[in-house]
Each structure stands twice: as C-alpha cells, then as structure tokens.
Design a protein around this motif. Structure first.
Motif, PDB file in Angstrom:
ATOM      1  N   PHE A 187      16.509   8.707 -22.984  1.00 27.73           N
ATOM      2  CA  PHE A 187      16.555   7.419 -22.210  1.00 27.73           C
ATOM      3  C   PHE A 187      16.064   6.333 -22.872  1.00 27.73           C
ATOM      4  O   PHE A 187      14.805   6.006 -22.777  1.00 27.73           O
ATOM      5  N   GLU A 188      16.591   5.702 -23.964  1.00 22.92           N
ATOM      6  CA  GLU A 188      16.234   4.932 -24.898  1.00 22.92           C
ATOM      7  C   GLU A 188      15.523   3.487 -24.096  1.00 22.92           C
ATOM      8  O   GLU A 188      16.433   3.016 -23.026  1.00 22.92           O
ATOM      9  N   GLY A 189      14.470   3.123 -24.305  1.00 25.28           N
ATOM     10  CA  GLY A 189      13.873   1.792 -23.648  1.00 25.28           C
ATOM     11  C   GLY A 189      13.479   2.159 -22.303  1.00 25.28           C
ATOM     12  O   GLY A 189      12.733   1.070 -21.558  1.00 25.28           O
ATOM     13  N   GLY A 190      13.504   3.434 -21.909  1.00 25.98           N
ATOM     14  CA  GLY A 190      12.966   3.752 -20.604  1.00 25.98           C
ATOM     15  C   GLY A 190      13.820   3.209 -19.495  1.00 25.98           C
ATOM     16  O   GLY A 190      14.792   2.779 -19.623  1.00 25.98           O
ATOM     17  N   LEU A 191      13.486   3.541 -18.217  1.00 26.26           N
ATOM     18  CA  LEU A 191      14.059   3.141 -17.071  1.00 26.26           C
ATOM     19  C   LEU A 191      13.694   1.570 -16.434  1.00 26.26           C
ATOM     20  O   LEU A 191      12.478   1.517 -16.561  1.00 26.26           O
ATOM     21  N   THR A 192      14.646   0.932 -16.349  1.00 21.29           N
ATOM     22  CA  THR A 192      14.313  -0.442 -15.752  1.00 21.29           C
ATOM     23  C   THR A 192      15.362  -0.689 -14.350  1.00 21.29           C
ATOM     24  O   THR A 192      16.153   0.213 -14.140  1.00 21.29           O
ATOM     25  N   ASN A 193      14.852  -1.885 -13.682  1.00 23.89           N
ATOM     26  CA  ASN A 193      15.226  -2.037 -12.543  1.00 23.89           C
ATOM     27  C   ASN A 193      16.877  -2.179 -12.805  1.00 23.89           C
ATOM     28  O   ASN A 193      17.842  -1.855 -12.229  1.00 23.89           O
ATOM     29  N   LYS A 194      17.175  -2.985 -14.146  1.00 28.25           N
ATOM     30  CA  LYS A 194      18.772  -3.228 -14.358  1.00 28.25           C
ATOM     31  C   LYS A 194      19.492  -1.842 -14.386  1.00 28.25           C
ATOM     32  O   LYS A 194      20.636  -1.621 -14.138  1.00 28.25           O
ATOM     33  N   LYS A 195      18.782  -0.999 -15.215  1.00 27.73           N
ATOM     34  CA  LYS A 195      19.432   0.411 -15.278  1.00 27.73           C
ATOM     35  C   LYS A 195      19.693   1.164 -14.035  1.00 27.73           C
ATOM     36  O   LYS A 195      20.630   1.884 -13.705  1.00 27.73           O
ATOM     37  N   TYR A 196      18.588   0.873 -13.105  1.00 25.29           N
ATOM     38  CA  TYR A 196      18.672   1.726 -11.871  1.00 25.29           C
ATOM     39  C   TYR A 196      19.889   1.250 -10.940  1.00 25.29           C
ATOM     40  O   TYR A 196      20.636   1.842 -10.350  1.00 25.29           O
ATOM     41  N   ILE A 197      20.060  -0.276 -11.263  1.00 21.76           N
ATOM     42  CA  ILE A 197      21.174  -0.791 -10.539  1.00 21.76           C
ATOM     43  C   ILE A 197      22.678  -0.237 -10.872  1.00 21.76           C
ATOM     44  O   ILE A 197      23.501   0.064 -10.200  1.00 21.76           O
TER      45      ILE A 197
ATOM     46  N   ALA B 279      23.001  -0.066  -6.469  1.00 23.76           N
ATOM     47  CA  ALA B 279      22.232  -0.620  -5.417  1.00 23.76           C
ATOM     48  C   ALA B 279      22.044  -2.101  -5.702  1.00 23.76           C
ATOM     49  O   ALA B 279      22.238  -2.566  -6.811  1.00 23.76           O
ATOM     50  N   SER B 280      21.385  -2.981  -4.650  1.00 24.08           N
ATOM     51  CA  SER B 280      21.211  -4.102  -4.867  1.00 24.08           C
ATOM     52  C   SER B 280      19.879  -4.203  -5.687  1.00 24.08           C
ATOM     53  O   SER B 280      19.178  -3.368  -5.764  1.00 24.08           O
ATOM     54  N   SER B 281      19.501  -5.365  -6.232  1.00 26.01           N
ATOM     55  CA  SER B 281      18.367  -5.473  -6.992  1.00 26.01           C
ATOM     56  C   SER B 281      17.050  -5.353  -6.258  1.00 26.01           C
ATOM     57  O   SER B 281      16.075  -4.500  -6.720  1.00 26.01           O
ATOM     58  N   ALA B 282      16.993  -5.811  -4.839  1.00 22.83           N
ATOM     59  CA  ALA B 282      16.306  -5.522  -3.941  1.00 22.83           C
ATOM     60  C   ALA B 282      15.771  -4.118  -3.653  1.00 22.83           C
ATOM     61  O   ALA B 282      14.701  -3.491  -3.550  1.00 22.83           O
ATOM     62  N   THR B 283      17.063  -3.437  -3.289  1.00 22.78           N
ATOM     63  CA  THR B 283      16.810  -1.981  -3.088  1.00 22.78           C
ATOM     64  C   THR B 283      16.379  -1.227  -4.328  1.00 22.78           C
ATOM     65  O   THR B 283      15.538  -0.317  -3.939  1.00 22.78           O
ATOM     66  N   ALA B 284      16.943  -1.569  -5.466  1.00 22.23           N
ATOM     67  CA  ALA B 284      16.342  -0.774  -6.728  1.00 22.23           C
ATOM     68  C   ALA B 284      14.945  -0.887  -6.807  1.00 22.23           C
ATOM     69  O   ALA B 284      14.178  -0.019  -6.943  1.00 22.23           O
ATOM     70  N   THR B 285      14.284  -2.297  -6.596  1.00 17.04           N
ATOM     71  CA  THR B 285      12.896  -2.519  -6.571  1.00 17.04           C
ATOM     72  C   THR B 285      12.159  -1.687  -5.648  1.00 17.04           C
ATOM     73  O   THR B 285      10.962  -0.927  -6.124  1.00 17.04           O
TER      74      THR B 285
ATOM     75  N   ARG C 118      19.667   8.324  -3.964  1.00 21.94           N
ATOM     76  CA  ARG C 118      19.554   7.219  -5.138  1.00 21.94           C
ATOM     77  C   ARG C 118      18.687   7.854  -5.902  1.00 21.94           C
ATOM     78  O   ARG C 118      18.875   7.869  -7.362  1.00 21.94           O
ATOM     79  N   GLN C 119      17.476   7.919  -5.415  1.00 19.73           N
ATOM     80  CA  GLN C 119      16.248   8.175  -6.350  1.00 19.73           C
ATOM     81  C   GLN C 119      16.335   9.789  -6.993  1.00 19.73           C
ATOM     82  O   GLN C 119      16.163   9.733  -8.201  1.00 19.73           O
ATOM     83  N   ARG C 120      17.027  10.462  -6.091  1.00 20.22           N
ATOM     84  CA  ARG C 120      17.024  11.920  -6.617  1.00 20.22           C
ATOM     85  C   ARG C 120      18.212  12.064  -7.947  1.00 20.22           C
ATOM     86  O   ARG C 120      17.888  12.566  -9.053  1.00 20.22           O
ATOM     87  N   LYS C 121      18.868  11.221  -8.037  1.00 23.23           N
ATOM     88  CA  LYS C 121      20.111  11.070  -8.876  1.00 23.23           C
ATOM     89  C   LYS C 121      19.648  10.514 -10.140  1.00 23.23           C
ATOM     90  O   LYS C 121      19.694  11.029 -11.304  1.00 23.23           O
ATOM     91  N   VAL C 122      18.977   9.297  -9.989  1.00 23.85           N
ATOM     92  CA  VAL C 122      18.144   8.797 -11.386  1.00 23.85           C
ATOM     93  C   VAL C 122      16.902   9.824 -11.989  1.00 23.85           C
ATOM     94  O   VAL C 122      17.052   9.959 -13.084  1.00 23.85           O
ATOM     95  N   LEU C 123      16.333  10.376 -10.738  1.00 26.37           N
ATOM     96  CA  LEU C 123      15.220  11.245 -11.449  1.00 26.37           C
ATOM     97  C   LEU C 123      15.673  12.437 -12.285  1.00 26.37           C
ATOM     98  O   LEU C 123      15.354  12.578 -13.366  1.00 26.37           O
ATOM     99  N   ASN C 124      16.892  12.963 -11.692  1.00 29.87           N
ATOM    100  CA  ASN C 124      17.632  13.842 -12.447  1.00 29.87           C
ATOM    101  C   ASN C 124      18.072  13.564 -13.683  1.00 29.87           C
ATOM    102  O   ASN C 124      18.196  14.232 -14.906  1.00 29.87           O
TER     103      ASN C 124
END
Length: 372
Positions: free
Chosen positions: A322-332, A337-343, A306-312
């Motif tokens: 990536f307008e507005g930067g990466l947020t927990n919501k965008k990561y989900i 992933a769940s909110s807790a896992t994303a965090t 998951r982390q590798r995918k988002v970093l890429n």
C-alpha cells in the motif's frame, strides 16, 4: 544437421547433468516441505482464502503471458463461486474466465485422473469457447494442421521477422502426443519436480494446437506438481512467477528447443523459478495468518462495511503493498464515501486500535501495526 531438438536422433530421450541440478533441487525440495507444512497450519477458512488468491494469480498470469488481460474482478468472482467463498456472485463472470478456472481446479482436484487426448481436447475447447483466437478461427478439438504453413514462433515486423522456433509437422502429432501421454502415465518413478519440468517443456515443444499451448503446458505442470505433492490444494502460482520473468522464460525455451536434447539449462531455470514461486507463497501464508490473528483480536469490535473493506485491503496488501499508506483521499476512492464520512471512519478505527496514525508530509497517513 538438426536445427531443432525434435529433429535430433535421440528425441525425445532427454539428458541432463545431475550434478548441475542437485543443489537447486535440494533447496527447492526443502522449501516445498516447509511450505506444505505451513499450509497445514491454516484453518479451513483461511486455507481456502490463500488458495483463492493463488488460483486468481494463476488464472490472471497464465493468460497475461499470452498477452490476454483478464478482468481481475471477473476472475475473483469465478474463483469465489467455485470455492464457495463469501464474495461469490459479485461481478459479472465471462465464459473464458469461468472455463479457465474450471480447468485449473480440475487439474489439481482430479490430479490422479489419466491425462488423455480427450482431456487435452476438452481443455483446449474450454480455452476457446467461441472457436476463435482473437479474430482468427482455429481448430478446436483437433490437433493443428499445416494448411497455412509450418507452426512457427515468430517475432518482429513483416520483412524483419525472426523465427525463434518451428514445431514438428502436423502429420507427426498423433505419434508425438501419443509418446508424451504414454510417458506421462508411466513416469511417476522420476523426481516429481523434474517430471513437471520435462512435461512442461515436452508439451510446449510439440505445440500440438493452433493456440493455447503455453497455457495448457502450465496447466499440465500444475497437475504434475499436485501429483507429486498428493494434495488438491494449490500451494503456489508458477505462472505468476513466469509472468514476472517472461523474457528469460522464452529465452531458455528457445535455447533448449534448438539444442541437442540436453535440457540441463531448462531444468535449472524451472527449479529456480519454482523456488521463487514457493517463497512468495510462504510470504502469502504468513500474511494470511497475520490477517487471521488481526480479525481474531478484533472479533467483537463493531465496525461498518466500509471500514471492513478498507482494513481487508490493507491486510491483503502486506507490508509494502500500500504505497504511501492509507490516506483520507484513498479511503474515499475505495468506499465512495464523502470526505467527512471518511474522516469519521478513520478516526473511529484509530480510537478502536485497528489503525495507527502517522502525521508526516502534507497529509495524515494510516497503517495497521501488524507483524507478518
């Protein structure tokens, strides 16, 4: 009095003002040399990655210009399979996408192969595997006919239509295409960029098929530039640049096609468009090199898929993508992933120095500190 360029006495002996194109051509040539040198600095893996990105853009945008919206994932899967990349086979690939990517690769890989009627017929058939353009059955493997009237480029509603261009009658096509192919085979002594511009304009002006002429003209342009640069690697996407400026593209084509054979305005527009495509490609290469440096630095850092995918995705987006930067919501949204896992994933990446955190506004955002 002639209405269209092919009706003039000098057709197809094009003229242009050399002094008008000298400066833009010199700038474009300088940039071309810098770009090709940049490409040479990429190792095999990242060179393929850059080529894949450009090939995807070419496939998507050359179709978009004609009003055809392709599935980016399907195009990506086809490109990955053809180039032997890791994500080959991910996603379903349609026959049109598969055929289009094949043609785009053939045009550069077999750049020195003769351009013949048979080549054009096979490319055209590949663009229309069902024999239909939309709901309309078209001639495949043959030049167009005039059974349903003259080939015209028209816009507007019925009753208020504007005729922008009318192509040569079908009965002239064997001679017209023959003259074009003979010129293409023997015009290698001309400046390669000028030759590509003329090839593009000449083919789309003849308009030899019921449909697909613009796509084929751009594929021929790719082939011509590959011959000029003597490389099979795609260095830029001119279709992506044209797609971003379609209105000007059609305007300059129409003006030149209604002219007296002087194609200076078209040449200047083409050279400037090519220059912009090269500038974007230079930025892409810088981005690719930065991505390579990032993963080299963190080669031994343990992270999950998951982390590798988002970093890429962040690295591919570049500085402003990536307008507005990466947020927990965008990561989900990207990882499901769940909110807790994303965090947990995001905190872990910050602790490992792969992301930086910026607290501002109503939510925390994350970004990669990297120089492009």
């Amino acid at each position: 009095m002639a209405t269209y360029i092919w009706q003039t006495e000098n057709w197809p002996n094009f003229t242009y003002q050399a002094e008008a194109i000298l400066t833009p051509l010199g700038k474009c040539r300088k940039l071309q040399g810098e770009l090709l040198q940049q490409l040479a600095t990429l190792d095999e893996n990242f060179s393929l990655e850059a080529e894949a990105t450009l090939l995807e853009a070419e496939a998507l945008r050359t179709s978009e210009i004609e009003g055809i919206q392709l599935n980016p994932q399907s195009v990506r899967s086809s490109v990955a399979k053809k180039l032997g990349l890791e994500d080959a086979g991910i996603g379903k690939v349609g026959q049109y996408e598969e055929n289009l990517v094949d043609i785009l690769l053939e045009a550069t890989l077999n750049k020195n192969a003769p351009l013949t009627e048979e080549t054009l017929f096979s490319w055209h058939a590949a663009l229309f595997p069902t024999g239909y353009s939309g709901r309309h059955k078209i001639q495949i493997g043959h030049w167009r006919s005039d059974e349903k009237g003259a080939m015209q480029v028209i816009s507007g509603r019925p009753g208020k239509q504007i005729i922008h261009y009318e192509a040569p009658p079908a009965e002239r096509l064997p001679k017209e295409v023959g003259s074009f192919l003979e010129w293409f085979a023997t015009a290698n002594e001309k400046d390669g960029i000028i030759r590509a511009a003329i090839a593009h304009f000449w083919f789309v002006t003849i308009h030899p098929f019921d449909d697909g002429n613009g796509r084929l003209a751009r594929i021929i342009t790719d082939m011509t530039m590959a011959q000029d640069e003597q490389t099979s690697r795609r260095a830029y996407s001119i279709s992506a640049q044209i797609a971003g400026n379609r209105k000007a593209y059609y305007q300059v084509l129409e003006q030149t096609q209604k002219g007296d054979g002087n194609i200076t305005e078209w040449l200047v527009w083409f050279i400037n468009t090519l220059e912009q495509a090269m500038l974007k490609s230079k930025d892409l290469i810088k981005q690719t090199l930065a991505k390579a440096d990032f993963w080299k630095t963190h080669a031994t850092t343990p992270i999950n898929d998951r982390q590798r995918k988002v970093l890429n995705k962040l690295l591919d987006a570049g500085l402003d993508g990536f307008e507005g930067g990466l947020t927990n919501k965008k990561y989900i949204a990207m990882t499901k992933a769940s909110s807790a896992t994303a965090t947990r994933d995001l905190v872990d990446l910050v602790e490992k120095g792969m992301l930086e955190k910026s607290a501002g506004g109503r939510s925390t955002t994350y970004y990669i500190e990297i120089t492009y």
